[in-house]
Design a protein around this motif. Sequence first.
Motif, PDB file in Angstrom:
ATOM      1  N   ILE A   1       0.929  -1.043   0.206  1.00 14.04           N
ATOM      2  CA  ILE A   1       0.024   0.149   0.058  1.00 14.04           C
ATOM      3  C   ILE A   1       0.782   1.357  -0.074  1.00 14.04           C
ATOM      4  N   GLU A   2       2.210   1.156   0.673  1.00 18.05           N
ATOM      5  CA  GLU A   2       3.000   2.217   0.347  1.00 18.05           C
ATOM      6  C   GLU A   2       3.369   2.709  -0.892  1.00 18.05           C
ATOM      7  N   TYR A   3       3.862   1.597  -1.728  1.00 17.62           N
ATOM      8  CA  TYR A   3       3.995   1.862  -3.154  1.00 17.62           C
ATOM      9  C   TYR A   3       2.843   2.486  -3.920  1.00 17.62           C
ATOM     10  N   VAL A   4       1.553   1.817  -3.777  1.00 19.02           N
ATOM     11  CA  VAL A   4       0.476   2.526  -4.245  1.00 19.02           C
ATOM     12  C   VAL A   4       0.200   3.835  -4.039  1.00 19.02           C
ATOM     13  N   ASN A   5       0.242   4.219  -2.789  1.00 17.65           N
ATOM     14  CA  ASN A   5       0.323   5.591  -2.416  1.00 17.65           C
ATOM     15  C   ASN A   5       0.985   6.452  -2.891  1.00 17.65           C
ATOM     16  N   LEU A   6       2.504   5.892  -3.075  1.00 21.98           N
ATOM     17  CA  LEU A   6       3.505   6.904  -3.979  1.00 21.98           C
ATOM     18  C   LEU A   6       3.115   6.949  -5.485  1.00 21.98           C
ATOM     19  N   CYS A   7       2.564   5.838  -5.779  1.00 19.64           N
ATOM     20  CA  CYS A   7       2.109   6.117  -7.211  1.00 19.64           C
ATOM     21  C   CYS A   7       0.931   6.962  -7.383  1.00 19.64           C
ATOM     22  N   ALA A   8       0.154   6.987  -6.463  1.00 17.02           N
ATOM     23  CA  ALA A   8      -1.141   8.005  -6.493  1.00 17.02           C
ATOM     24  C   ALA A   8      -0.694   9.400  -6.072  1.00 17.02           C
ATOM     25  N   LYS A   9       0.208   9.568  -5.125  1.00 14.01           N
ATOM     26  CA  LYS A   9       0.946  10.977  -4.779  1.00 14.01           C
ATOM     27  C   LYS A   9       1.514  11.449  -6.087  1.00 14.01           C
ATOM     28  N   SER A  10       2.259  10.680  -7.070  1.00 15.93           N
ATOM     29  CA  SER A  10       2.927  11.125  -8.188  1.00 15.93           C
ATOM     30  C   SER A  10       1.907  11.341  -9.368  1.00 15.93           C
ATOM     31  N   LEU A  11       0.778  10.850  -9.403  1.00 19.08           N
ATOM     32  CA  LEU A  11      -0.513  11.319 -10.370  1.00 19.08           C
ATOM     33  C   LEU A  11      -0.765  12.386 -10.041  1.00 19.08           C
ATOM     34  N   SER A  12      -1.187  12.496  -8.639  1.00 20.25           N
ATOM     35  CA  SER A  12      -2.115  13.647  -8.269  1.00 20.25           C
ATOM     36  C   SER A  12      -1.160  14.890  -8.142  1.00 20.25           C
ATOM     37  N   SER A  13       0.012  14.917  -8.326  1.00 17.73           N
ATOM     38  CA  SER A  13       0.797  16.232  -7.994  1.00 17.73           C
ATOM     39  C   SER A  13       1.821  16.292  -9.403  1.00 17.73           C
ATOM     40  N   ILE A  14       1.320  15.937 -10.374  1.00 21.91           N
ATOM     41  CA  ILE A  14       2.002  16.106 -11.728  1.00 21.91           C
ATOM     42  C   ILE A  14       2.500  17.470 -12.003  1.00 21.91           C
ATOM     43  N   ASP A  15       3.560  17.547 -12.385  1.00 24.57           N
ATOM     44  CA  ASP A  15       4.118  19.012 -12.517  1.00 24.57           C
ATOM     45  C   ASP A  15       3.277  19.592 -13.769  1.00 24.57           C
ATOM     46  N   ASP A  16       2.756  20.904 -13.461  1.00 21.23           N
ATOM     47  CA  ASP A  16       2.355  21.860 -14.369  1.00 21.23           C
ATOM     48  C   ASP A  16       2.860  21.793 -16.053  1.00 21.23           C
ATOM     49  N   ASN A  17       4.305  21.814 -15.664  1.00 15.75           N
ATOM     50  CA  ASN A  17       5.239  21.895 -16.913  1.00 15.75           C
ATOM     51  C   ASN A  17       5.037  20.627 -17.800  1.00 15.75           C
ATOM     52  N   LEU A  18       4.825  19.401 -16.903  1.00 13.34           N
ATOM     53  CA  LEU A  18       4.776  18.148 -17.790  1.00 13.34           C
ATOM     54  C   LEU A  18       3.434  18.038 -18.318  1.00 13.34           C
ATOM     55  N   ILE A  19       2.359  18.667 -17.663  1.00 14.41           N
ATOM     56  CA  ILE A  19       1.034  18.797 -18.370  1.00 14.41           C
ATOM     57  C   ILE A  19       0.988  19.515 -19.571  1.00 14.41           C
ATOM     58  N   GLU A  20       1.728  20.821 -19.431  1.00 12.92           N
ATOM     59  CA  GLU A  20       1.766  21.505 -20.706  1.00 12.92           C
ATOM     60  C   GLU A  20       2.531  20.744 -21.703  1.00 12.92           C
ATOM     61  N   ASP A  21       3.579  20.022 -21.458  1.00 16.66           N
ATOM     62  CA  ASP A  21       4.134  19.182 -22.573  1.00 16.66           C
ATOM     63  C   ASP A  21       3.285  17.954 -23.249  1.00 16.66           C
ATOM     64  N   ILE A  22       2.570  17.213 -22.326  1.00 11.01           N
ATOM     65  CA  ILE A  22       1.501  16.294 -22.649  1.00 11.01           C
ATOM     66  C   ILE A  22       0.519  17.135 -23.531  1.00 11.01           C
ATOM     67  N   CYS A  23      -0.015  18.342 -23.218  1.00 17.96           N
ATOM     68  CA  CYS A  23      -1.097  18.965 -24.052  1.00 17.96           C
ATOM     69  C   CYS A  23      -0.270  19.362 -25.278  1.00 17.96           C
TER      70      CYS A  23
END
Length: 98
Positions: free
Chosen positions: A35-57
Amino acid sequence: MIEDLSKEEQGMSGTVRSKLADRNLDVWIEEDVSIEYVNLCAKSLSSIDDNLIEDICKAAISYSEDFCEMVGQEPPKIEKMRDILQYVEFGSMLVDAR
Protein backbone atom coordinates in the motif's frame (compact mmCIF):
# COMPACT_ATOMS: atom_id res chain seq x y z
CA MET A 1 -4.48 9.19 -1.67
CA ILE A 2 -6.39 6.07 -2.74
CA GLU A 3 -10.09 6.31 -1.93
CA ASP A 4 -12.75 3.62 -1.73
CA LEU A 5 -10.07 0.93 -1.38
CA SER A 6 -11.56 -2.57 -1.43
CA LYS A 7 -10.22 -6.12 -1.60
CA GLU A 8 -10.82 -7.94 -4.87
CA GLU A 9 -10.29 -11.54 -5.91
CA GLN A 10 -6.82 -10.83 -7.33
CA GLY A 11 -5.76 -7.64 -5.60
CA MET A 12 -7.48 -4.40 -4.65
CA SER A 13 -9.33 -1.57 -6.33
CA GLY A 14 -10.15 2.02 -5.53
CA THR A 15 -10.07 5.51 -7.00
CA VAL A 16 -7.45 8.23 -7.20
CA ARG A 17 -7.63 11.90 -8.18
CA SER A 18 -5.80 12.68 -11.41
CA LYS A 19 -4.60 16.25 -11.81
CA LEU A 20 -4.09 15.66 -15.53
CA ALA A 21 -7.58 14.23 -16.14
CA ASP A 22 -9.12 16.57 -13.56
CA ARG A 23 -11.25 13.73 -12.21
CA ASN A 24 -11.07 10.51 -10.24
CA LEU A 25 -9.72 7.44 -12.03
CA ASP A 26 -10.30 3.81 -11.16
CA VAL A 27 -7.21 2.10 -9.74
CA TRP A 28 -6.51 -1.62 -10.01
CA ILE A 29 -3.82 -2.96 -7.69
CA GLU A 30 -2.29 -6.38 -8.25
CA GLU A 31 -1.63 -8.80 -5.41
CA ASP A 32 1.64 -8.44 -3.52
CA VAL A 33 1.89 -4.68 -4.10
CA SER A 34 2.44 -2.73 -0.89
CA ILE A 35 0.00 0.00 0.00
CA GLU A 36 2.99 2.29 0.53
CA TYR A 37 4.00 1.83 -3.12
CA VAL A 38 0.41 2.35 -4.26
CA ASN A 39 0.24 5.60 -2.32
CA LEU A 40 3.53 6.77 -3.88
CA CYS A 41 2.09 6.11 -7.34
CA ALA A 42 -1.12 7.94 -6.44
CA LYS A 43 0.83 10.88 -5.03
CA SER A 44 2.85 11.11 -8.25
CA LEU A 45 -0.31 11.11 -10.34
CA SER A 46 -2.07 13.72 -8.22
CA SER A 47 0.93 16.06 -8.07
CA ILE A 48 2.04 15.94 -11.69
CA ASP A 49 4.09 18.99 -12.59
CA ASP A 50 2.31 21.75 -14.53
CA ASN A 51 5.19 21.86 -17.03
CA LEU A 52 4.70 18.16 -17.76
CA ILE A 53 0.97 18.74 -18.26
CA GLU A 54 1.79 21.50 -20.74
CA ASP A 55 4.20 19.16 -22.59
CA ILE A 56 1.51 16.44 -22.72
CA CYS A 57 -0.99 18.98 -24.08
CA LYS A 58 1.46 20.13 -26.76
CA ALA A 59 2.02 16.53 -27.83
CA ALA A 60 -1.72 15.83 -27.86
CA ILE A 61 -2.38 18.91 -30.02
CA SER A 62 0.36 17.88 -32.45
CA TYR A 63 -1.03 14.34 -32.62
CA SER A 64 -4.56 15.67 -33.13
CA GLU A 65 -3.47 17.92 -35.98
CA ASP A 66 -1.50 15.13 -37.69
CA PHE A 67 -4.31 12.60 -37.26
CA CYS A 68 -7.00 14.98 -38.53
CA GLU A 69 -4.87 15.83 -41.56
CA MET A 70 -4.37 12.12 -42.25
CA VAL A 71 -8.12 11.36 -42.16
CA GLY A 72 -9.20 14.58 -43.85
CA GLN A 73 -10.93 16.20 -40.88
CA GLU A 74 -10.63 19.61 -39.32
CA PRO A 75 -8.74 19.52 -35.98
CA PRO A 76 -10.56 20.86 -32.92
CA LYS A 77 -10.31 24.57 -32.22
CA ILE A 78 -8.05 25.00 -29.23
CA GLU A 79 -7.97 28.40 -27.53
CA LYS A 80 -5.98 27.45 -24.42
CA MET A 81 -3.49 24.60 -24.56
CA ARG A 82 -5.28 22.60 -21.85
CA ASP A 83 -8.50 22.68 -23.89
CA ILE A 84 -7.17 19.63 -25.75
CA LEU A 85 -7.67 17.52 -22.61
CA GLN A 86 -11.43 17.50 -23.21
CA TYR A 87 -10.71 15.34 -26.28
CA VAL A 88 -8.48 12.88 -24.41
CA GLU A 89 -10.07 9.77 -22.91
CA PHE A 90 -8.52 8.75 -19.62
CA GLY A 91 -8.84 5.13 -18.58
CA SER A 92 -7.72 3.62 -15.32
CA MET A 93 -4.48 3.24 -13.39
CA LEU A 94 -2.89 -0.17 -12.92
CA VAL A 95 -0.32 -0.67 -10.18
CA ASP A 96 1.50 -3.93 -10.68
CA ALA A 97 4.29 -5.71 -8.84
CA ARG A 98 6.87 -5.37 -11.63
